[in-house]
Motif scaffolding. Structure first.
Motif, PDB file in Angstrom:
ATOM      1  N   LEU A  92      40.728  41.792  35.884  1.00  0.00           N
ATOM      2  CA  LEU A  92      39.137  40.982  36.757  1.00  0.00           C
ATOM      3  C   LEU A  92      39.890  41.745  37.964  1.00  0.00           C
ATOM      4  CD1 LEU A  92      37.601  38.430  35.183  1.00  0.00           C
ATOM      5  CD2 LEU A  92      37.629  40.363  34.572  1.00  0.00           C
ATOM      6  N   THR A  94      41.073  39.642  40.407  1.00  0.00           N
ATOM      7  CA  THR A  94      40.718  38.553  41.145  1.00  0.00           C
ATOM      8  C   THR A  94      41.889  38.138  41.784  1.00  0.00           C
ATOM      9  OG1 THR A  94      40.210  37.168  39.104  1.00  0.00           O
ATOM     10  CG2 THR A  94      38.728  37.487  40.719  1.00  0.00           C
ATOM     11  N   PHE A  97      42.561  37.412  45.347  1.00  0.00           N
ATOM     12  CA  PHE A  97      42.139  36.007  46.186  1.00  0.00           C
ATOM     13  C   PHE A  97      44.090  35.784  46.317  1.00  0.00           C
ATOM     14  CE2 PHE A  97      37.527  36.579  44.384  1.00  0.00           C
ATOM     15  CZ  PHE A  97      37.375  36.909  46.210  1.00  0.00           C
ATOM     16  N   THR A 100      45.749  37.355  48.592  1.00  0.00           N
ATOM     17  CA  THR A 100      45.589  37.216  50.388  1.00  0.00           C
ATOM     18  C   THR A 100      45.158  35.621  50.874  1.00  0.00           C
ATOM     19  OG1 THR A 100      43.047  36.859  49.264  1.00  0.00           O
ATOM     20  CG2 THR A 100      44.647  39.533  50.139  1.00  0.00           C
ATOM     21  N   TYR A 113      47.318  26.219  37.004  1.00  0.00           N
ATOM     22  CA  TYR A 113      46.722  25.319  35.328  1.00  0.00           C
ATOM     23  C   TYR A 113      48.054  24.303  34.652  1.00  0.00           C
ATOM     24  CZ  TYR A 113      42.878  28.112  37.470  1.00  0.00           C
ATOM     25  OH  TYR A 113      41.680  29.062  37.819  1.00  0.00           O
ATOM     26  N   SER A 261      36.879  47.687  42.523  1.00  0.00           N
ATOM     27  CA  SER A 261      35.559  46.712  42.169  1.00  0.00           C
ATOM     28  C   SER A 261      34.685  48.013  41.635  1.00  0.00           C
ATOM     29  CB  SER A 261      34.953  46.706  43.169  1.00  0.00           C
ATOM     30  OG  SER A 261      34.999  47.046  44.150  1.00  0.00           O
TER      31      SER A 261
ATOM     32  N   LEU B 101      39.190  37.680  52.484  1.00  0.00           N
ATOM     33  CA  LEU B 101      38.698  38.729  51.940  1.00  0.00           C
ATOM     34  C   LEU B 101      37.467  38.042  51.040  1.00  0.00           C
ATOM     35  CD1 LEU B 101      38.578  41.978  50.731  1.00  0.00           C
ATOM     36  CD2 LEU B 101      40.644  40.536  48.899  1.00  0.00           C
ATOM     37  N   MET B 103      34.312  39.694  48.436  1.00  0.00           N
ATOM     38  CA  MET B 103      34.485  40.674  47.243  1.00  0.00           C
ATOM     39  C   MET B 103      32.878  40.132  46.414  1.00  0.00           C
ATOM     40  SD  MET B 103      38.163  41.800  45.663  1.00  0.00           S
ATOM     41  CE  MET B 103      39.035  40.197  45.859  1.00  0.00           C
ATOM     42  N   GLN B 105      31.963  41.018  43.784  1.00  0.00           N
ATOM     43  CA  GLN B 105      31.409  41.491  42.128  1.00  0.00           C
ATOM     44  C   GLN B 105      33.196  40.545  41.898  1.00  0.00           C
ATOM     45  OE1 GLN B 105      32.394  45.384  42.139  1.00  0.00           O
ATOM     46  NE2 GLN B 105      29.832  45.406  42.454  1.00  0.00           N
ATOM     47  N   LYS B 106      33.628  40.108  42.331  1.00  0.00           N
ATOM     48  CA  LYS B 106      34.882  38.722  42.323  1.00  0.00           C
ATOM     49  C   LYS B 106      34.587  37.516  43.092  1.00  0.00           C
ATOM     50  CE  LYS B 106      37.709  42.719  42.220  1.00  0.00           C
ATOM     51  NZ  LYS B 106      39.342  42.733  42.434  1.00  0.00           N
ATOM     52  N   GLN B 107      35.302  36.373  42.229  1.00  0.00           N
ATOM     53  CA  GLN B 107      34.887  35.359  42.845  1.00  0.00           C
ATOM     54  C   GLN B 107      36.050  34.321  42.387  1.00  0.00           C
ATOM     55  OE1 GLN B 107      32.079  32.174  40.555  1.00  0.00           O
ATOM     56  NE2 GLN B 107      33.937  32.494  38.712  1.00  0.00           N
ATOM     57  N   GLN B 108      36.166  34.117  43.580  1.00  0.00           N
ATOM     58  CA  GLN B 108      37.737  33.219  44.370  1.00  0.00           C
ATOM     59  C   GLN B 108      37.933  31.270  42.968  1.00  0.00           C
ATOM     60  OE1 GLN B 108      39.742  31.433  47.787  1.00  0.00           O
ATOM     61  NE2 GLN B 108      38.200  32.717  49.102  1.00  0.00           N
ATOM     62  N   LEU B 110      36.880  27.595  41.713  1.00  0.00           N
ATOM     63  CA  LEU B 110      36.623  27.669  39.816  1.00  0.00           C
ATOM     64  C   LEU B 110      35.718  27.326  39.265  1.00  0.00           C
ATOM     65  CD1 LEU B 110      39.412  24.715  41.439  1.00  0.00           C
ATOM     66  CD2 LEU B 110      39.941  27.118  40.475  1.00  0.00           C
ATOM     67  N   GLU B 166      31.257  30.949  48.343  1.00  0.00           N
ATOM     68  CA  GLU B 166      32.629  31.727  48.469  1.00  0.00           C
ATOM     69  C   GLU B 166      32.039  31.735  49.706  1.00  0.00           C
ATOM     70  OE1 GLU B 166      34.327  33.773  46.335  1.00  0.00           O
ATOM     71  OE2 GLU B 166      33.697  33.212  44.020  1.00  0.00           O
TER      72      GLU B 166
END
Lengths: 261, 328
Positions: A92, A94, A97, A100, A113, A261, B101, B103, B105-108, B110, B166
C-alpha cells in the motif's frame, strides 16, 4: 530506553485490540492444546514400537516438542503479525510513514505488532517443557540452566533474523506468502530432535536453515548433553544472522521505491 | 538560507515492460525488458523558510516522486536535494525530527484504535516531553476541532475526520518542513476549506515551510503565492501564481442556462463560445471584463442561471503543456 518504551506502547495497543476479540482467545487456546496433543500423540505412537528414537528417550523428545510449541507461539504471536503488516505496508505504500520516523525502521516494522492470544502457545510449550524435565528428573546445574536460558534467547534472535531476512525480500517480490509457507514447513522439522534425521538433512537443518539451533540445541543443553562447541556455534549463528538481517534490511530500504500514489 | 534547495535533481525508475496478452506475459516472465522512466528530470528550485509552495502537475508528472526524494524516501539518481541543510536520503535522525509527510491517500493512524493511541506512539517516537505534547495537542485541538474524534476508533471516523487526525498526528512534533501530498483529496468542499484554513493558520503561527501538491486549484489559490509546475518530470513553471493564471488563463468560464434555445452566432459577441446545447452554453470571457460582459448578457438574453468559474487547473496546465513551458 526509548525502544523499551515504544515496545510497551505497541504491545499495549495490540492488547487493546485483541481484548476486543475474546473469541480469538478461546479459539487459539483450543487450537494450541489440539496441536500440542496431536504432536504428543504422534510420538506416543512411535514410542509404542521402541523406547528410543536415535538416542532420545520419550521425555527427551517431549522436551523438544515443548520447545517447538514455545517457538511456534513466538513465531505466530510476535513475528508473523509483523510480517503480514510489512507486506501490506509495502503493497500500500504506507511503509513511507515508517521510513520518515526518526527511529530504526527495522525496529518499527518488525516489533510493531503482537497477537496476544498466540502467547497461549508459549504457555503450553513452557508447560510441556516443565513436565518433561520433571519426569526426566534431570539434575540441572545453575550453569546448565543459565546456558539453557541463554540458548533460548539466542534461538529467539535467530528465529527473528530468519523471518526478517525472509520478509525483507518483500521489498522486491511484494507478495511473499509462498516463502513464509515454505519456511513454516521447514520449521516443522524442528518438532523432532535433528539428530534423528540422516546426516545431510541434519547439515541443512543446522547450517542452511538453522532450525536445529532453535529447538534441539537448547533441549540438549537442558539435558546436559550439549558440547560447548555447539553452544558457541549457536550464539555465533544467531549473531551472524542478526547482523545479516540488519544489513539486508538496510540494503532493501535503500532500494525501496514505494508504491506510487 | 533556503530551507529546501534542489539542484539538477533527477530520479529515474526502471520499470519492466510487458507486452499485451498471455504470450507477452510469458515472454516478460522469462526475460524481462526494462526501460528507464524519468520521473524527475533535471529539476532545480529553492524554497525559503516559511514559504508555502504549491506543486502542480497531472498524474505521473513527478510531484510525488519529488516529495519522496525531499522526505528521504527515494535516492536521487543524479543531482542534489538538500532540506534544512541535510541530505534527505541519509535519513538522519536530526533531519527526520524536523520534517513531516502527510499523504492524502495513505494513512498512518492505527485502524482499530482511537487516534489518540497513534498520537501517543508518535509522542514516544519523537520523544516529545509531556508538557510540550499537551500544549501542541491543545493547539491542534483548537485549530482542528478534534475534541470528540480522538476517542473514537479510527475506522469509525469519516474521511474528513480521519484526515484531521492524520494532520494532527503528523504535526505533534512541530516539524519545520511539511510535505503535504494531496491532503484534501476526497474531502467535501467544507472540509477542504477547513483544511486550507488550518494549513494557512499553521504556517502563519509557526512559520513552517510547506510544500503542497494538489489536484484542486482552490487549494493552491487559497494557500500558495508561488507554484511550481512539472510535467513528465520537467519543470515547466516556477513563480507567482497570479501571473500564471493571468498569463495562461486570461479568461473566466461563463456558463448560462437560457429560457429560449441558443445559437452559437448569437453568443459570439460575448466571448469565445466553447459549447452550445439548445438551452445551455459555455464560453470563455476575458478575465478583466467578465462582470460587464455578464451584465450585458443578462440584459440581452433571458437567462435562468449564470455561473462564472475559474478555468479548471487541468485546462491551464494542459495549455502550458501544449505550449511546452512558459517563457519567463
Amino acid at each position: 530506553m526509548r525502544y523499551l518504551k515504544l515496545i510497551q506502547i505497541f504491545y499495549k495497543n495490540c492488547l487493546l485490540v485483541d481484548l476486543e476479540y475474546r473469541a480469538n482467545f478461546l479459539i487459539n487456546s483450543v487450537m494450541s492444546v489440539f496441536w500440542a496433543s496431536f504432536a504428543i500423540l504422534g510420538i506416543k505412537i512411535l514410542f509404542l514400537q521402541r523406547d528410543h528414537i536415535g538416542d532420545w528417550s520419550y521425555y527427551e523428545v517431549l522436551l523438544v516438542i515443548g520447545l517447538f510449541q514455545l517457538f511456534t507461539g513466538v513465531m505466530e504471536g510476535v513475528l508473523r503479525p509483523n510480517v503480514t503488516q510489512i507486506v501490506e505496508q509495502i503493497r500500500l505504500g504506507t511503509m513511507d510513514f515508517l521510513l520518515t520516523k526518526p527511529v530504526s525502521s527495522q525496529f518499527l516494522a518488525s516489533m510493531r505488532y503482537v497477537r496476544v492470544w498466540h502467547l497461549v502457545d508459549v504457555a503450553v510449550g513452557v508447560g510441556i517443557c516443565g513436565y518433561a524435565l520433571y519426569r526426566l528428573q534431570v539434575q540441572v546445574s545453575v550453569w546448565q540452566a543459565l546456558l539453557f536460558l541463554l540458548l533460548l534467547c539466542s534461538a529467539t534472535v535467530l528465529l527473528y533474523s530468519l523471518w526478517l531476512l525472509m520478509v525483507t525480500t518483500a521489498f522486491w517480490f511484494v507478495r511473499i506468502d509462498n516463502i513464509t509457507h515454505l519456511f513454516s514447513a521447514i520449521f516443522d522439522a524442528g518438532r523432532f530432535p535433528v539428530t534423528i534425521y540422516p546426516g545431510w538433512v541434519q547439515g541443512v537443518l543446522l547450517f542452511v536453515i538453522p532450525v536445529g539451533f532453535i529447538t534441539t540445541v537448547p533441549a540438549a543443553a537442558a539435558l546436559g548433553r550439549l558440547s560447548l562447541g555447539y553452544a558457541v556455534l549457536s550464539f555465533v549463528m544467531a549473531a551472524v544472522m542478526f547482523v545479516a538481517s540488519y544489513f539486508f534490511w538496510r540494503f532493501a530500504v535503500r532500494h525501496y521505491s514505494s508504491a506510487s500514489s | 538560507m533556503a530551507d529546501i534547495d534542489i539542484q539538477n535533481l533527477c530520479k529515474y525508475y526502471r520499470v519492466h515492460q510487458k507486452e499485451p496478452g498471455l504470450a507477452g506475459s510469458i515472454r516478460s516472465f522469462v526475460a524481462r525488458r526494462y526501460k528507464d522512466v524519468k520521473a524527475v528530470d533535471d529539476v532545480s528550485f529553492t524554497i525559503a523558510r516559511g514559504e508555502v509552495v504549491g506543486f502542480l502537475g497531472p498524474n505521473g508528472a513527478g510531484k510525488t516522486t519529488t516529495l519522496k526524494v525531499l522526505s528521504g524516501l527515494l535516492f536521487p539518481t543524479a543531482g542534489e536535494a538538500r532540506v534544512l541543510g541535510f541530505l534527505p536520503h541519509k535519513r538522519g535522525t536530526d533531519f527526520l525530527r524536523q520534517i513531516t509527510l502527510v499523504m492524502g491517500q495513505k494513512q498512518q493512524l492505527l485502524w482499530d484504535l482511537p487516534a489518540i493511541e497513534t498520537f501517543l506512539v508518535n509522542q514516544a517516537i519523537y520523544e516529545i516531553p509531556a508538557t510540550a505534547y499537551r500544549q501542541t495537542l491543545a493547539e491542534l485541538n483548537e485549530l482542528l476541532d478534534l475534541g470528540p474524534l480522538l476517542k473514537k476508533q479510527v475506522r469509525k471516523l469519516s474521511l474528513g475526520e480521519r484526515m484531521k487526525c492524520e494532520l494532527a498526528a503528523a504535526l505533534l512534533h512541530r516539524p519545520r518542513v511539511l510535505f503535504l501530498d494531496e491532503p484534501t483529496i476526497g474531502l467535501d468542499v467544507t472540509m477542504q476549506t477547513k483544511m486550507r484554513q488550518f494549513i494557512a493558520e499553521y504556517n502563519r503561527r509557526h512559520g513552517a515551510t510547506i510544500v503542497l501538491t494538489s489536484h484542486y486549484m482552490a487549494d493552491v489559490t487559497a494557500l500558495c503565492k508561488r507554484v511550481i509546475i512539472i510535467d513528465h518530470g520537467r519543470l515547466l513553471y516556477d513563480g507567482n501564481l497570479e501571473t500564471l493564471a493571468q498569463r495562461l488563463a486570461p479568461y473566466k468560464i461563463v456558463s448560462i442556462v437560457a429560457r429560449a434555445p441558443l445559437t452559437r452566432d448569437q453568443l459570439l459577441r460575448y466571448g469565445d463560445v466553447q459549447e452550445v446545447d439548445t438551452f445551455r452554453a459555455q464560453m470563455r470571457v476575458p478575465r478583466g471584463h467578465s462582470s460587464e460582459v455578464i451584465a450585458r448578457l443578462l440584459q440581452e438574453i433571458a437567462v435562468d442561471d449564470v455561473t462564472v468559474e475559474e478555468p479548471p487547473i487541468e485546462d491551464i496546465i494542459s495549455e502550458i503543456f501544449l505550449a511546452g513551458g512558459v517563457s519567463s
